[in-house]
Design an enzyme around this catalytic site. Structure first.
Site, mmCIF file in Angstrom:
data_model
loop_
_atom_site.group_PDB
_atom_site.id
_atom_site.type_symbol
_atom_site.label_atom_id
_atom_site.label_comp_id
_atom_site.label_asym_id
_atom_site.label_seq_id
_atom_site.Cartn_x
_atom_site.Cartn_y
_atom_site.Cartn_z
ATOM 1 N N GLY A 194 -46.030 17.520 4.240
ATOM 2 C CA GLY A 194 -46.074 17.118 3.446
ATOM 3 C C GLY A 194 -45.959 15.694 3.596
ATOM 4 N N ARG A 285 -39.686 9.529 14.045
ATOM 5 C CA ARG A 285 -39.066 10.358 14.634
ATOM 6 C C ARG A 285 -39.303 11.285 15.328
ATOM 7 N NH1 ARG A 285 -37.544 13.518 8.788
ATOM 8 N NH2 ARG A 285 -38.518 14.898 9.472
ATOM 9 N N ARG A 292 -36.604 24.339 11.208
ATOM 10 C CA ARG A 292 -35.558 24.088 10.560
ATOM 11 C C ARG A 292 -35.427 26.013 9.530
ATOM 12 N NH1 ARG A 292 -37.958 19.845 6.981
ATOM 13 N NH2 ARG A 292 -38.098 18.949 9.124
ATOM 14 N N ASP A 377 -35.092 24.500 3.315
ATOM 15 C CA ASP A 377 -35.993 23.457 4.227
ATOM 16 C C ASP A 377 -35.502 21.985 4.990
ATOM 17 O OD1 ASP A 377 -36.482 22.940 1.434
ATOM 18 O OD2 ASP A 377 -38.088 21.107 1.793
ATOM 19 N N ASN A 378 -34.818 21.767 4.269
ATOM 20 C CA ASN A 378 -33.713 20.602 5.100
ATOM 21 C C ASN A 378 -32.308 21.205 5.923
ATOM 22 O OD1 ASN A 378 -35.642 19.095 3.764
ATOM 23 N ND2 ASN A 378 -34.055 18.677 2.357
ATOM 24 N N ASP A 387 -33.937 14.773 7.729
ATOM 25 C CA ASP A 387 -34.551 14.824 6.526
ATOM 26 C C ASP A 387 -33.341 13.848 5.482
ATOM 27 O OD1 ASP A 387 -36.221 15.872 6.814
ATOM 28 O OD2 ASP A 387 -36.417 18.158 6.304
#
Length: 740
Positions: A194, A285, A292, A377-378, A387
């Site tokens: 996002g 990054r 993930r 998701d992390n 994240d």
């Protein structure tokens, strides 16, 4: 090369020859020095058949990812700029891009960049979203060198333009990744990048592949109701912590640079109805991959609890491609060991992910790191920390520490992290169940527990200097150390660090050293007032009354609201503790703490006698023990107040403290950090709001009862812009910091 990833070679080569001839006719020069490429061009020049389906599938048709960056341009870029100088450092314009994932996994055919459900694809095409006047806050030289970029490149004016998202790097292809996730235990459906954007994959001169992406780069199809931007404070925290974790020796994504701008975005920091305008900021990054656990949840069928499903339900064909790509690229040994049997290969892959995840969370626990938002998701598929949001390194030890103030139920507290990572692995097993039977995968989960315990104990023995023999009672000794820290509310990092100065029993001066350690441990325990403040109930009395009523009338509803029973129980316990502590004085607290620490040191000393051999050379053994312990117990970690001081300065336009903190974090185990080259004078108003100077904090001693020379070194070499030593027990105001 391309033929392995469903690209029509003849079509690409014909276009390459055509563009090369145009380039040469205009005075340019293109040299194909690879014989294999020349042979491909020669053998392909007569062919004209185009595989339009495969081209559109991977995003390489006429509508390529960026108007000026199609497959031919990328190929020519690599042949003419990169392959001619394989052993040299790169320039910003000659990064060796090889965007394998976009050739391997399906890309959304819809090019419109607006929030929507993305079906049947793993990536969406993106475009640059420029910011005003990008300005470099800080760079990590070691991270940028992974891309073959040296100081000359990051000092160029174009550097901030490229990594602030204003200019496209030659060879880059822009995309955003589609994934789902379980957030706080509930399936949230499609999430995705996002606020992040894939730039491509750089293969450096050592042959290592690094995916690079910009975080905070603007709107994507996965931004939902947000704007896709990040601000200076959160970006500085992620930039610094990414590098801090790497230098601690913990697997993590890296951060190459932090770029802020004059573009402003509106944020309500504490969701209190008081929005402010903040600077849009971007970080670069770097990681082998940003895939993930949640990447595999896009295939999840309808969840009965949340009523949501993944956008690519039932697409086993895409799941198989994802597994094949992930295993072949990031687990090549697994792929080599199981070339034909995909079932055995997938199971071996799952077990490797399990092993790496167990080792990762064990490392977190051993340095007191709390992630804060361990949603699926992390969780990196490569076993890396990913994240960085409301993370935190513990100051005073508290097994129930919650670093994320929006985690009302304490789901992601420090002590629950191993359990939560195991739960997330179960969700990964469910996500890939079309290609690996769920029960077969979950049957292997006990291996996670074994791997975690083994790695945790190995690390903890090193932290306590138990090197010669492994005793069955070591676990109890470690737990009693943690329990004593909890009872005294002592500083986690400093208490571990100081133990290396305790001499082995029988060494001349060991009793004096033990007494100094005892006094230091007491000094690192909290004061009576700090303890009272920590035990003060946080819940509004009216909210407490409402929750008590719900507990009697509708306990099931209570469990669904605001942390439920756990939050209510914590508040009731705090009320009891506050009543017990109301008459506690500092003198009484110190007396009690001294007794507890003295008892633990006695048991520790008794255990150390087993480290002494009959022919012991005490000097050598003490030096060896101290060296191992200091290499496993950091002196410096990124405490919240250290990050906040850097943020406060940066928001006033002074980036020097960010650079000083980064330099300090690059040698977290060292006693000899020299930050004088980045010295900064404290401002006159420092400490007026969220920061403080030495005299205000009442805590200036560094980590360990050092000698006079070391005390002097600490006072001159490792102080922040506020004058407070980076390895000090945190100032009182640090307890008021909130991260959501």
């Amino acid at each position: 090369m391309f033929c392995d990833h469903a690209i029509d070679i003849s079509h690409v080569m014909n276009r390459a020859i055509h563009i090369a001839s145009l380039h040469i006719s205009c005075g340019g020069k293109v040299q194909f020095r690879s014989r294999s490429i020349c042979k491909l061009i020669s053998s392909s020049s007569s062919s004209s058949q185009v595989s339009s389906n495969s081209a559109s599938q991977v995003g390489h048709g006429p509508n390529n990812l960026q108007n000026k960056t199609g497959p031919v341009q990328i190929m020519l870029h690599r042949m003419t700029k990169n392959k001619l100088r394989p052993k040299k450092m790169a320039s910003l314009e000659s990064l060796n891009f090889d965007n394998l994932v976009l050739r391997s996994l399906p890309i959304d055919s819809v090019e419109e960049i607006q929030p929507r459900q993305v079906k049947g694809a793993c990536f969406s095409k993106m475009k640059l979203s420029p910011v005003a006047n990008p300005d470099t806050v800080a760079v990590s030289s070691s991270a940028l060198r992974l891309l073959d970029l040296d100081e000359e490149q990051w000092q160029r004016a174009e550097f901030a333009e490229y990594f602030g998202g204003n200019k496209l790097l030659p060879g880059s292809q822009l995309a955003a990744h589609c994934y789902c996730g379980h957030q706080f235990g509930y399936f949230a459906g499609q999430l995705g990048d996002g606020a992040a954007m894939y730039l491509g994959e750089v293969v450096n001169k050592a042959g290592k592949r690094w995916e690079i992406q910009l975080k905070g780069s603007g709107l994507t199809p996965y931004s939902r109701q947000a704007d896709g931007r990040k601000v200076l404070r959160s970006s500085i925290r992620e930039f610094l912590c990414s590098e801090a974790m790497h230098h601690l020796g913990i697997s993590t994504t890296r951060a190459g640079c932090c770029i802020t701008s004059d573009t402003k975005v509106i944020r309500d920091v504490f969701y209190s109805g008081n929005p402010i305008r903040e600077k849009a900021t971007v970080i670069l990054r770097i990681a082998p991959t940003f895939i993930r656990f949640g990447s595999f949840e896009i295939f999840k069928p309808l969840d009965p609890m949340s009523g949501r499903q993944g956008p690519s339900v039932g697409r086993k064909d895409i799941l198989d491609k994802m597994l094949d790509y992930t295993i072949k690229t990031f687990y090549p040994k697994v792929y080599e060991d199981h070339p034909e049997d995909t079932g055995a290969r997938n199971l071996a892959f799952y077990k490797e992910v399990m092993r790496l995840t167990a080792m990762l969370v064990a490392e977190w626990q051993c340095v007191g790191f709390c992630h804060g938002v361990l949603n699926t998701d992390n969780m990196s598929i490569a076993g890396a920390t990913i994240d960085y949001g409301p993370f935190g390194f513990m100051d005073a030890y508290n097994p129930d520490h919650i670093c994320n103030t929006s985690d009302d139920g304490g789901r992601y507290s420090y002590k629950k992290q191993p359990e939560i990572c195991r739960w997330n692995l179960g969700k990964l097993a469910e996500a890939i169940s079309m290609s690996l039977p769920e029960q077969e995968a979950k049957a292997e989960l006990p291996l996670y527990d074994e791997c975690y315990q083994r790695h945790y104990m190995e690390k903890m023995r090193k932290k306590l200097g138990l090197l010669r023999v492994a005793e069955d009672d070591d676990k109890a000794l470690i737990e009693s150390f943690l329990d004593t820290m909890d009872q005294t509310k002592a500083d986690f990092t400093n208490c571990f660090r100081c133990l290396s100065q305790l001499l082995l029993p029988g060494t001349p001066g060991c009793d004096d050293a033990k007494e100094k350690i005892l006094e230091y441990l007491v000094s690192q325990s909290c004061t009576a007032e700090e303890l009272k403040k920590a035990c003060k109930p946080q819940m509004d009395p009216r909210e407490m009354q409402m929750m008590m009523m719900l507990m009697q009338v509708n306990p099931d509803l209570l469990s669904q609201l605001a942390g439920g029973h756990q939050r209510l129980l914590r508040e009731l316990q705090k009320m009891e503790q506050a009543e017990e502590l109301k008459d506690l004085t500092d003198a009484k607290k110190q007396e009690t703490d001294r007794g507890k620490w003295s008892a633990w040191l006695d048991s520790y000393n008794a255990r150390l006698t087993k480290e002494v051999t009959t022919d012991a050379n005490f000097e050598e053994h003490n030096q060896e023990r101290s060296k191992v312990m200091n290499a496993n117990n950091p002196k410096f970690v990124l405490r919240n107040y250290i990050a906040q001081n850097a943020i406060n300065a940066a928001e006033k336009g002074d980036y020097s403290e960010v650079q000083r903190v980064l330099k300090m974090l690059e040698t977290p185990y060292s006693d000899t950090n020299d930050l004088e080259s980045l010295a900064a004078k404290p401002s006159e108003d420092e400490g007026a709001s969220t920061s403080t100077a030495d005299e205000d904090s009442g805590a200036t001693a560094g980590a360990g009862p050092s000698s006079a020379s070391n005390q002097q070194q600490t006072s001159t070499a490792v102080k922040s812009c506020t004058g407070l030593s980076y390895d000090s027990k945190p100032p009182e105001w640090a307890a008021n910091l909130q991260v959501t």
